[in-house]
Design a protein around this motif. Structure first.
Motif, PDB file in Angstrom:
ATOM      1  N   ASP A   1     -65.928  -7.443 -47.041  1.00  0.00           N
ATOM      2  CA  ASP A   1     -64.859  -7.750 -47.994  1.00  0.00           C
ATOM      3  C   ASP A   1     -65.070  -6.894 -49.236  1.00  0.00           C
ATOM      4  OD1 ASP A   1     -63.291 -10.146 -46.896  1.00  0.00           O
ATOM      5  OD2 ASP A   1     -65.377 -10.771 -46.632  1.00  0.00           O
ATOM      6  N   PHE A   2     -64.034  -6.147 -49.602  1.00  0.00           N
ATOM      7  CA  PHE A   2     -64.142  -5.249 -50.747  1.00  0.00           C
ATOM      8  C   PHE A   2     -63.055  -5.538 -51.774  1.00  0.00           C
ATOM      9  CE2 PHE A   2     -62.762  -1.406 -52.980  1.00  0.00           C
ATOM     10  CZ  PHE A   2     -63.949  -0.977 -53.567  1.00  0.00           C
ATOM     11  N   THR A   3     -63.456  -5.528 -53.049  1.00  0.00           N
ATOM     12  CA  THR A   3     -62.516  -5.621 -54.159  1.00  0.00           C
ATOM     13  C   THR A   3     -62.894  -4.553 -55.172  1.00  0.00           C
ATOM     14  OG1 THR A   3     -62.225  -8.010 -53.882  1.00  0.00           O
ATOM     15  CG2 THR A   3     -61.568  -7.049 -55.993  1.00  0.00           C
ATOM     16  N   GLY A   4     -61.922  -3.702 -55.549  1.00  0.00           N
ATOM     17  CA  GLY A   4     -62.242  -2.633 -56.475  1.00  0.00           C
ATOM     18  C   GLY A   4     -61.066  -2.239 -57.339  1.00  0.00           C
ATOM     19  N   THR A   5     -61.380  -1.449 -58.372  1.00  0.00           N
ATOM     20  CA  THR A   5     -60.370  -0.987 -59.322  1.00  0.00           C
ATOM     21  C   THR A   5     -60.354   0.533 -59.319  1.00  0.00           C
ATOM     22  OG1 THR A   5     -60.727  -2.939 -60.698  1.00  0.00           O
ATOM     23  CG2 THR A   5     -59.601  -1.067 -61.720  1.00  0.00           C
TER      24      THR A   5
END
Length: 484
Positions: free
Chosen positions: A145-149
């Protein structure tokens, strides 16, 4: 009425077709997204909040490439995980959802199926990666699971030490970087407080950071660990910096005047460490010898001044052997007219374990090999070619006054280790040598015992038996011993 109805139906059909068209994307989603990911292996979380970057690139009207570069967790380095063509559906002006799959072959995992899906909203990317593989008949499922800006510009993932140096006369060999190991050499006379206060100058990858910092003194009496972190904070590299050994150096650049009149000669400094066969040959000058002394300084050197060793013919001088080889050795000379070989007292005290005897040499053998072991029956051996000898000998003593001489240096039971030049043949140019001290069977270095170290260079390998060729010439320079 019929034609009017038909036109209406065609207009309605056209309107529905336009509404069903998939709007093509531009490059608004392209870029590098920096964030964190969680890793789940077969239902068990094995990594959380791991820093990572995802690269998004448009590859078609409604397709993007999604890629995690240099992905790793724990001790597992999986390399690049990518799906080259993910289908994209826009969800407004600056949002989309995507999905895609691809077969990959990854290190450790092997052949696997990779499925990606997620959304991009504004500058934020959220995605799920599923990796399915089989190892030894068992299924393996990895979920990421990846969350990035999105970054305004990519940041470097390089985290390396590119240069590590000391500005200290006590460091005789600047640090060598070998992978994540950095080693250097110091003088054998360095004091404990000096070793504990060495200040390194360190260069690292652009925009990376390092801890401890460059220019800060560290205690290198034991290994020091440095950690380099890349600009993007994703890659860290740990280096271990340690002293590889202590070095005793003899440049042979300084020579001292000894004797007077016909017996005047030069000897290498320090004269409490080094002796030569010239000390004995100088006495022959008082008996009528007029030739060149067997050991002299020369400007024909690797650097500065070197030692020139020559095997000289001395058969026509009373009380002299048939041949006198040029010999340079650690120890001292004390004339013994009854036994000339006993005049050479080999070795200086040694309180560290020697590892290597290093230096440079070149050699030209004389024209005619002679057996001068019996002075009045010199035998010519035109079929033989003279060779030089360079060696180091570590031997045990019971007191500082005990010493091995030319009589027993070759076969004493007190010898612990020997470093020997294997090739004593001609060398027209200066050639480096590095001779490892090899410990004799059943012998080891014991720091509680007393030892002497003899470094011996000779222009004729069999000079101790008065065999060799007049004119054989050995040059040696920049000698050193590396200790543990």
């Amino acid at each position: 009425m019929y034609f009017f109805g038909l036109l209406c139906m065609l207009g309605l059909f056209s309107a529905c077709s336009d509404d069903d068209k998939v709007e093509p994307i531009g490059t608004e989603f392209d870029g590098v997204y920096k964030g964190t990911l969680d890793v789940d292996l077969d239902g068990t979380k094995v990594g959380a909040d791991l820093p990572q970057k995802v690269y998004v690139t448009k590859v078609g009207d409604n397709q993007i490439k999604m890629e995690l570069k240099n992905f790793s967790f724990g001790a597992m380095a999986l390399g690049n995980i990518s799906v080259d063509k993910c289908n994209v559906e826009k969800q407004g002006d600056n949002a989309c959802k995507f999905d895609g799959e691809q077969k990959l072959s990854l290190p450790v995992v092997g052949d696997c199926d990779v499925v990606m899906s997620g959304t991009i909203t504004g500058e934020k990317l959220e995605m799920v990666i599923n990796v399915k593989a089989t190892q030894e008949g068992a299924a393996i499922n990895v979920k990421v699971d990846f969350t990035g800006t999105k970054l305004a510009a990519d940041q470097s993932s390089e985290a390396k030490i590119t240069e590590f140096t000391f500005d200290s006369k006590e460091v005789v060999s600047q640090p060598v970087i070998d992978g994540t190991s950095i080693t250097f050499m110091v003088t054998d006379t360095i004091k404990a407080e000096e070793l504990a206060a060495l200040v390194p100058t360190i260069k690292i990858s652009d925009k990376a950071t390092i801890t401890p910092a460059s220019g800060v003194a560290q205690d290198f009496s034991k290994p020091v660990t440095y950690t380099v972190t890349s600009e993007d904070g994703i890659v860290t590299t740990t280096y271990t910096v340690a002293v590889a050994g202590k070095v005793l150096q003899y440049s042979l650049d300084e020579w001292l005047d000894k004797g007077t009149g016909k017996a005047a000669y030069k000897t290498p400094s320090p004269d409490d460490k080094w002796a030569t066969s010239t000390a004995g040959a100088s006495l022959l000058a008082l008996l009528g010898y007029t030739g060149e002394f067997p050991v002299v300084p020369t400007d024909d050197a690797v650097k500065g001044t070197a030692a020139k060793l020559i095997t000289v013919y001395t058969a026509d001088v009373s009380m002299a052997p048939a041949l006198t080889s040029g010999s340079l050795y650690t120890g001292r000379f004390a004339i013994d007219f009854s036994n000339q070989l006993n005049s050479t007292k080999f070795g200086i005290m040694c309180d560290k374990k020697p590892l290597f005897f290093n230096g440079y040499y070149k050699y030209t053998p004389g024209e005619l090999f002679l057996d001068g072991s019996v002075k009045d029956k010199i035998v010519e051996h035109p079929e033989l070619t003279d060779e030089c000898s360079i060696k180091g000998v570590l031997y045990e003593v019971s007191s500082e006054s005990e010493t091995l001489t030319g009589v027993d240096i070759s076969g004493s039971k007190k010898i612990v280790a020997i470093a020997q030049l294997a090739d004593g043949s001609a060398k027209s140019e200066y050639t480096p040598f590095s001779l490892e001290f090899k410990y004799l069977e059943g012998k080891t270095y014991d720091a509680t015992k007393l030892y002497k170290l003899a470094l011996i260079c000779s222009s004729s390998a069999k000079g101790d038996t008065f065999n060799g060729a007049a004119g054989s010439t050995l040059f040696v320079d920049e000698l050193e011993v590396v200790f543990e």
